[in-house]
Design a protein around this motif. Structure first.
Motif, mmCIF file in Angstrom:
data_model
loop_
_atom_site.group_PDB
_atom_site.id
_atom_site.type_symbol
_atom_site.label_atom_id
_atom_site.label_comp_id
_atom_site.label_asym_id
_atom_site.label_seq_id
_atom_site.Cartn_x
_atom_site.Cartn_y
_atom_site.Cartn_z
ATOM 1 N N ASN A 155 0.792 -1.247 0.000
ATOM 2 C CA ASN A 155 0.000 0.000 0.000
ATOM 3 C C ASN A 155 0.817 1.286 0.000
ATOM 4 O O ASN A 155 0.254 2.373 -0.096
ATOM 5 N N ASP A 160 4.198 8.860 2.639
ATOM 6 C CA ASP A 160 3.757 8.164 3.868
ATOM 7 C C ASP A 160 4.876 8.207 4.906
ATOM 8 O O ASP A 160 6.058 8.176 4.564
ATOM 9 N N ASN A 206 -5.068 6.235 9.501
ATOM 10 C CA ASN A 206 -5.018 5.556 8.205
ATOM 11 C C ASN A 206 -3.749 4.694 8.119
ATOM 12 O O ASN A 206 -2.714 5.123 7.625
ATOM 13 N N LYS A 208 -1.417 2.170 6.601
ATOM 14 C CA LYS A 208 -1.174 1.633 5.267
ATOM 15 C C LYS A 208 -0.566 0.228 5.368
ATOM 16 O O LYS A 208 -1.014 -0.707 4.721
ATOM 17 N N SER A 229 6.050 -2.659 -2.447
ATOM 18 C CA SER A 229 5.368 -1.458 -2.942
ATOM 19 C C SER A 229 6.165 -0.752 -4.022
ATOM 20 O O SER A 229 5.715 0.249 -4.574
ATOM 21 N N ASN A 271 -0.487 7.531 6.516
ATOM 22 C CA ASN A 271 -0.384 8.680 5.620
ATOM 23 C C ASN A 271 0.089 9.890 6.425
ATOM 24 O O ASN A 271 -0.087 9.963 7.644
#
Lengths: 325, 325
Positions: A155, A160, A206, A208, A229, A271
């Motif tokens: 993700n 990030d 959030n 990830k 990723s 994030n």
């Protein structure tokens, strides 16, 4: 009293071991049905994981193979946003192990299970002749209800932020010290992480990606993420928290703290807007929690020193320390 | 090429082993996500079981530790009326094992998985120093969707009939022969049992209890049932099917076929009206399937000879044969 081969024969002595030891400490109705498999109810979406524990020595500062076997598997579930619910336990015991040693390990598992309301619902015990295994190995597999979906190593996006939940390298350093006879007060970080994860989820951070930094340490997690990723990661060295004891042991034996195993320390990517809030939440559990770096363009993991020099951190090679977990 | 400690270090060589061996043979999208835990969808009611396999020798007539590790756990799920769906695999490998031996074992697991549409969705590999384990131990845990509920050792009532799915004692006899260097063509019964179980369920047979007769053999199953349901069981000796090879080996070494382990043979209790139909169904899979006895008043398991003499069968004591499975 010693464990003999007959305790693993599937007959009268096996029944005795199950009834007098395992049912005493892992007491629950599902397990005590004594069927070939446990029948359980779960969410439709579950997390499932397994880990075999072969750690040597079996007792160490801050834990033992029993505690580790519960913590390790529950933490793997937590890292996928799943509340740990059910465990299996598979014991492979060397003939001649002291019954009291086994009981100490089983009690230690039971103490840990109570902290998180997880049940061992099925198990298996093998006893093998002396020399076929070193003392005791334990496998635990675990099932958890997925509470937060879509946490994945794939993700990550540029920008990030990367956080680590505490100071690193403790478990590896403790085993290292014990293996080589170095006296130290250092304790393993071996600890259940569900409370920290739940706090992040409850605060609607959030998340990830999330992974506990076990074998291969923080280096392995970051490299696996960069790879999955297809991104780069930059870590500021001054933000990595490392205790003096871990640093000292690493210097003595030529290890890097970032490569050392942890058993209650996780890396989480969030994030950028949520990073400060996530750090605050994690600091409530451990003051050494911190934002350590961020996701960047590229495909490598880079450590930036306080003097702004850069060093590529690779996936650890070779066997750092066998039987660390 | 030999497996070295570095294959279990959690770094580059571990990744290589995972990518080049495990992903090749256990190829599926869930496993290949390489997360800390697999996220899977299941029925709300599932069966969950675990088993560690330490069999010696690791290759034997009719199977090997890899095949056994899939069959054993899938059969435990099937015995609870659950369709096996997902497995975990935990390998503990001795440093120095030939890579080709490991590959042979992994391929054998893969061949078995394909027969029943079961996926290995999570795994763990440890490599321990030479002498810490004998060659290779495998743990598999399994999850299955419960298709038929309320199969339990505690359901038995007077009048229920007991069936065995084939001739008994093969797996134990094969290991016995190999351990003591006796030449034999006998093959282990090691085999997935889901097809047989599904056929019984599809035919709406009223299955009261069902258990595969592994360690401790048929004796252990019947005694556990007598104990759980607080009933007696009478078995007609002439109805027990035993091959000449198994009989011969038992005479040679002083074992009882009814105590020997099986790995693809199950005992099932059904209500009396369904017994003939259940026998017919099971005979389609193996001609030696038969009704062997029934549930009676009392609390003991009794074997009745063709001359009508009675002998109590107890839970096996002592260690019949270590590392049978």
């Amino acid at each position: 009293m010693k464990i003999t081969l007959s305790y693993g024969g599937g007959g009268e002595e096996t029944q005795k071991l199950i009834n007098e030891l395992f049912y005493k400490y892992f007491d629950n109705e599902i397990l005590k049905k004594s069927e070939d498999a446990a029948v359980i109810e779960t969410n439709k979406k579950i997390a499932f994981t397994t880990d075999s524990f072969t750690v040597s020595p079996i007792f160490f500062n801050g834990g033992d193979i029993g505690k580790l076997s519960v913590v390790g598997t529950c933490n793997d579930l937590a890292m996928m946003g799943a509340k740990p619910k059910y465990l299996s336990s598979g014991f492979i015991i060397e003939e001649g192990l002291e019954y009291s040693t086994l009981e100490k390990i089983v009690k230690s598992m039971s103490d840990e299970l109570k902290k998180i309301d997880v049940k061992i619902v099925c198990g298996d015990t093998k006893v093998v002749p002396a020399g076929s295994v070193d003392k005791i190995f334990i496998n635990t597999s675990g099932i958890g209800d997925v509470i937060k979906e879509n946490i994945s190593a794939s993700n990550l996006e540029v920008g990030d932020k990367i956080l680590i939940s505490r100071d690193i390298g403790r478990h590896g350093a403790v085993i290292l010290a014990k293996r080589y006879g170095v006296e130290t007060n250092l304790e393993s970080d071996c600890k259940l992480l569900w409370d920290e994860v739940k706090a992040l989820i409850d605060a609607k951070i959030n998340i990830k990606a999330m992974r506990d930094a076990t074998r291969g340490g923080v280096s392995a997690v970051l490299n696996e993420w960069a790879n999955s990723s297809n991104i780069g990661i930059e870590i500021k060295e001054e933000n990595l928290k490392i205790s003096d004891e871990v640093l000292g042991l690493c210097e003595m034996f030529g290890f890097e703290p970032i490569d050392l195993a942890n058993e209650g320390t996780f890396v989480v990517a969030v994030n950028s807007e949520d990073a400060k809030k996530a750090e605050e939440i994690l600091k409530k559990f451990n003051e050494n929690a911190s934002i350590v770096g961020e996701v960047v363009e590229g495909n490598r993991v880079v450590l930036i020193s306080p003097w702004n020099t850069k060093r590529v951190i690779e996936l650890p090679k070779g066997e750092l320390l066998p039987r660390i977990c």
